[in-house]
Scaffold this motif. Structure first.
Motif, PDB file in Angstrom:
ATOM      1  N   MET A 251     -13.071   8.736   9.384  1.00  0.00           N
ATOM      2  CA  MET A 251     -14.214   8.648   8.468  1.00  0.00           C
ATOM      3  C   MET A 251     -14.562   7.177   8.279  1.00  0.00           C
ATOM      4  SD  MET A 251     -12.883  11.297   5.513  1.00  0.00           S
ATOM      5  CE  MET A 251     -14.283  10.935   4.443  1.00  0.00           C
ATOM      6  N   ASN A 252     -15.818   6.902   7.868  1.00  0.00           N
ATOM      7  CA  ASN A 252     -16.139   5.509   7.592  1.00  0.00           C
ATOM      8  C   ASN A 252     -15.563   5.095   6.243  1.00  0.00           C
ATOM      9  OD1 ASN A 252     -18.132   5.725   5.379  1.00  0.00           O
ATOM     10  ND2 ASN A 252     -19.498   6.601   6.918  1.00  0.00           N
ATOM     11  N   ALA A 253     -15.296   3.801   6.089  1.00  0.00           N
ATOM     12  CA  ALA A 253     -14.584   3.290   4.914  1.00  0.00           C
ATOM     13  C   ALA A 253     -15.351   3.528   3.625  1.00  0.00           C
ATOM     14  CB  ALA A 253     -14.300   1.797   5.098  1.00  0.00           C
ATOM     15  N   GLY A 254     -16.681   3.357   3.672  1.00  0.00           N
ATOM     16  CA  GLY A 254     -17.467   3.542   2.459  1.00  0.00           C
ATOM     17  C   GLY A 254     -17.403   4.958   1.926  1.00  0.00           C
ATOM     18  N   LYS A 255     -17.588   5.935   2.828  1.00  0.00           N
ATOM     19  CA  LYS A 255     -17.565   7.339   2.410  1.00  0.00           C
ATOM     20  C   LYS A 255     -16.179   7.748   1.936  1.00  0.00           C
ATOM     21  CE  LYS A 255     -20.186  10.214   4.492  1.00  0.00           C
ATOM     22  NZ  LYS A 255     -20.851  11.140   5.449  1.00  0.00           N
ATOM     23  N   LEU A 256     -15.135   7.293   2.632  1.00  0.00           N
ATOM     24  CA  LEU A 256     -13.781   7.633   2.223  1.00  0.00           C
ATOM     25  C   LEU A 256     -13.444   7.020   0.874  1.00  0.00           C
ATOM     26  CD1 LEU A 256     -11.110   8.980   2.848  1.00  0.00           C
ATOM     27  CD2 LEU A 256     -10.438   6.952   4.139  1.00  0.00           C
ATOM     28  N   GLY A 257     -13.881   5.784   0.660  1.00  0.00           N
ATOM     29  CA  GLY A 257     -13.615   5.133  -0.613  1.00  0.00           C
ATOM     30  C   GLY A 257     -14.208   5.889  -1.783  1.00  0.00           C
ATOM     31  N   ILE A 258     -15.399   6.451  -1.598  1.00  0.00           N
ATOM     32  CA  ILE A 258     -16.057   7.173  -2.689  1.00  0.00           C
ATOM     33  C   ILE A 258     -15.266   8.417  -3.075  1.00  0.00           C
ATOM     34  CG2 ILE A 258     -18.164   8.393  -3.377  1.00  0.00           C
ATOM     35  CD1 ILE A 258     -18.336   5.299  -3.193  1.00  0.00           C
ATOM     36  N   THR A 259     -14.519   9.012  -2.129  1.00  0.00           N
ATOM     37  CA  THR A 259     -13.757  10.219  -2.477  1.00  0.00           C
ATOM     38  C   THR A 259     -12.698   9.945  -3.535  1.00  0.00           C
ATOM     39  OG1 THR A 259     -12.102   9.876  -0.723  1.00  0.00           O
ATOM     40  CG2 THR A 259     -14.067  11.149  -0.148  1.00  0.00           C
ATOM     41  N   THR A 260     -12.296   8.683  -3.706  1.00  0.00           N
ATOM     42  CA  THR A 260     -11.280   8.382  -4.718  1.00  0.00           C
ATOM     43  C   THR A 260     -11.836   8.508  -6.134  1.00  0.00           C
ATOM     44  OG1 THR A 260     -11.713   5.987  -4.668  1.00  0.00           O
ATOM     45  CG2 THR A 260     -10.045   6.843  -3.152  1.00  0.00           C
ATOM     46  N   TYR A 261     -13.136   8.746  -6.270  1.00  0.00           N
ATOM     47  CA  TYR A 261     -13.677   9.010  -7.605  1.00  0.00           C
ATOM     48  C   TYR A 261     -13.195  10.346  -8.155  1.00  0.00           C
ATOM     49  CZ  TYR A 261     -16.691   4.965  -7.769  1.00  0.00           C
ATOM     50  OH  TYR A 261     -17.141   3.673  -7.815  1.00  0.00           O
ATOM     51  N   ALA A 262     -12.565  11.139  -7.292  1.00  0.00           N
ATOM     52  CA  ALA A 262     -11.945  12.378  -7.779  1.00  0.00           C
ATOM     53  C   ALA A 262     -10.627  12.091  -8.491  1.00  0.00           C
ATOM     54  CB  ALA A 262     -11.710  13.339  -6.606  1.00  0.00           C
ATOM     55  N   VAL A 263     -10.109  10.862  -8.361  1.00  0.00           N
ATOM     56  CA  VAL A 263      -8.819  10.532  -8.963  1.00  0.00           C
ATOM     57  C   VAL A 263      -8.826  10.592 -10.493  1.00  0.00           C
ATOM     58  CG1 VAL A 263      -7.121   8.677  -9.295  1.00  0.00           C
ATOM     59  CG2 VAL A 263      -7.941   9.229  -6.998  1.00  0.00           C
ATOM     60  N   PRO A 264      -9.812   9.979 -11.204  1.00  0.00           N
ATOM     61  CA  PRO A 264      -9.757  10.008 -12.676  1.00  0.00           C
ATOM     62  C   PRO A 264      -9.693  11.404 -13.286  1.00  0.00           C
ATOM     63  CG  PRO A 264     -11.292   8.327 -11.961  1.00  0.00           C
ATOM     64  CD  PRO A 264     -10.903   9.087 -10.732  1.00  0.00           C
ATOM     65  N   PRO A 265     -10.549  12.363 -12.870  1.00  0.00           N
ATOM     66  CA  PRO A 265     -10.428  13.693 -13.477  1.00  0.00           C
ATOM     67  C   PRO A 265      -9.101  14.376 -13.176  1.00  0.00           C
ATOM     68  CG  PRO A 265     -12.010  13.741 -11.667  1.00  0.00           C
ATOM     69  CD  PRO A 265     -11.718  12.307 -11.960  1.00  0.00           C
ATOM     70  N   ILE A 266      -8.574  14.153 -11.965  1.00  0.00           N
ATOM     71  CA  ILE A 266      -7.277  14.749 -11.633  1.00  0.00           C
ATOM     72  C   ILE A 266      -6.178  14.090 -12.459  1.00  0.00           C
ATOM     73  CG2 ILE A 266      -5.596  15.139  -9.797  1.00  0.00           C
ATOM     74  CD1 ILE A 266      -7.912  15.220  -7.818  1.00  0.00           C
ATOM     75  N   THR A 267      -6.288  12.786 -12.663  1.00  0.00           N
ATOM     76  CA  THR A 267      -5.320  12.074 -13.494  1.00  0.00           C
ATOM     77  C   THR A 267      -5.304  12.635 -14.906  1.00  0.00           C
ATOM     78  OG1 THR A 267      -5.602  10.021 -12.231  1.00  0.00           O
ATOM     79  CG2 THR A 267      -4.686   9.828 -14.447  1.00  0.00           C
TER      80      THR A 267
END
Length: 300
Positions: A251-267
């Motif tokens: 995957m490209n770095a930009g798109k993969l990086g955005i997926t980490t926005y799922a981290v706060p709700p899971i946290t």
């Protein structure tokens, strides 16, 4: 017909790797909070990296797949190790001693924005419309999660977001972005597992000055705290960084990086289940917004 035409619409292996990474990294925020009273910021980073390095090294040894890096690749791997594994972990641990997990995970989401920006500028990935839209929506959701968490004090959560704590979160965000941007080019020719092990080992070497403090902390830590340290080394470090590297090759770095926005709700969810920290309803809404943004960022 071109290779692009025959590529599957959905790369399920890459998505599975992303899911493992996101859940593991979200759990790390909770684990760090859980063991933070038993281990200092530096000793915790060293212990986590040593365990991760040993686990990854055993796998590398068994697989026997090794590509000799050239000078440029050594510099890129060293950058990953020093910034993302070394400085990032120490700063993150120190931040979570001053700032609650939700706020910390939100502020660090500045990192993916930096990744998407510089990946577009430096790696030639451009700025796809849905990536920009999704990033903006996900960031707004992360802000909501963090702000709500920061102003909510319960019997199990007390926020003390001082200036130093916020500054350490920003250091974590910047070093995360440096690590991702350094990692993408080197993964084109060096196996992801090898890169992850080398970077983790370099990070461990950088934190060796904390070895005496780690031994002291281990002598007084409870079995549960020591188990949490082992978990941090094996899952959010050895496993999650390996699955992240695998996904980054597909995957490209930009798109993969955005997926980490799922981290706060899971946290927030994990902290609720494992630590008894009940989230504010607006934090739940913010989490849903994060996930919507992540979904939109993946549209073609």
């Amino acid at each position: 017909m071109t290779d692009l035409d025959t590529r599957p619409a959905v790369d399920w292996l890459a998505l599975g790797a992303v899911a493992i990474t996101v859940v593991s990294w979200a759990s790390a925020f909770v684990a760090i909070r859980g063991v933070g009273e038993s281990f200092g910021a530096g000793p915790l980073a060293l212990g986590r990296l040593l365990i991760g390095s040993v686990a990854l090294g055993m796998i590398v040894l068994i697989r026997r797949q090794w590509v000799k890096p050239n000078r440029t690749q050594w510099l890129q791997i060293a950058s990953i190790g020093v910034f993302w594994f070394g400085i990032y972990n120490v700063a993150l641990n120190a931040a979570e001693q001053r700032v609650d997990a939700g706020t910390t995970s939100m502020i660090i989401q500045i990192g993916p924005i930096l990744v998407a920006l510089f990946a577009g500028l430096l790696l030639g990935e451009g700025f796809p419309r849905w990536l920009v839209i999704g990033a903006g929506i996900a960031f707004a959701g992360a802000v909501m999660v963090g702000v709500v968490t920061a102003v909510t004090t319960t019997a199990t959560t007390k926020t003390d977001a001082d200036f130093l704590g916020i500054a350490l979160c920003l250091v974590s965000a910047v070093t995360y972005a440096i690590g991702v941007l350094s990692q993408k080019p080197v993964l084109r020719t060096i196996p992801g597992l090898q890169v992850t092990w080398m970077a983790c080992t370099i990070g461990a070497v950088c934190t060796l000055p904390f070895a005496p403090a780690l031994l002291d902390d281990l002598g007084s830590a409870s079995a549960g705290a020591t188990g949490g340290l082992v978990y941090l080394g094996l899952v959010p470090t050895a496993l999650a960084f390996s699955t992240w590297a695998y996904a980054l090759t597909r995957m490209n770095a930009g798109k993969l990086g955005i997926t980490t926005y799922a981290v706060p709700p899971i946290t927030i969810t994990l902290a609720w289940l494992l630590l008894g920290e009940v989230p504010h309803i607006l934090a739940v809404v913010g989490g849903v917004i994060c996930l919507v943004g992540v979904g939109l960022s993946r549209k073609r």
